[in-house]
Design a protein around this motif. Structure first.
Motif: not given
Length: 149
Positions: A98-104, A106-110, A121-124
């Motif tokens: 929600p904060a940064c809008g990055h997406f992954f 859904a099944e990848c273990g994020v 995990p992308l921008c911390r």
């Protein structure tokens, strides 16, 4: 001092130390709670669970449409977790931070990453945007400078 008096004094000292130890443990456990009695860690846990809720699962197409524009050459066409390309037009589900809008994917273990680290995990960045801060009051010296000009 008689032997009975020394023994009574030692028992009293041990009892006092035990009582102080219990008091410290109770105070430490109570200190981990907010004013309303809730545990402080519960708020962080709730933030993570809200970030993992159904509201942050969407299709890839919707995530791309609502995502901020990526810098030139940094298109969000691959999942940063598994490095696989997102499926175009297939209605693939992604998890949006929600904060940064990055997406992954859904099944990848994020979800495991978000639970463990509580950051993207992308921008911390944090999971939720920070609340707006009120403006700082002007310094006294700033008013004096403004009057001189």
């Amino acid at each position: 001092m008689s032997g009975a008096a020394v023994l009574a004094l030692q028992i009293a000292a041990v009892s006092l130390v035990a009582a102080l130890l219990v008091a410290v443990i109770v105070a430490a456990a109570w200190g981990a709670r907010d004013d309303d009695g809730a545990r402080r860690g519960a708020a962080v846990h709730d933030d993570v669970e809200r970030a993992l809720g159904a509201a942050t699962i969407t299709t890839y197409e919707r995530a791309v449409a609502s995502a901020p524009p990526a810098p030139e050459g940094n298109a969000a066409d691959r999942c940063a977790i598994c490095l696989s390309e997102y499926g175009a037009g297939g209605g693939e589900l992604v998890r949006v931070v929600p904060a940064c809008g990055h997406f992954f994917h859904a099944e990848c273990g994020v979800d495991g990453w978000l639970r463990a680290h509580r950051t993207c995990p992308l921008c911390r960045g944090g999971l939720w945007p920070l609340p707006p801060c009120p403006p700082m009051p002007p310094k006294h010296g700033a008013r004096a400078c403004a009057r001189q000009h």
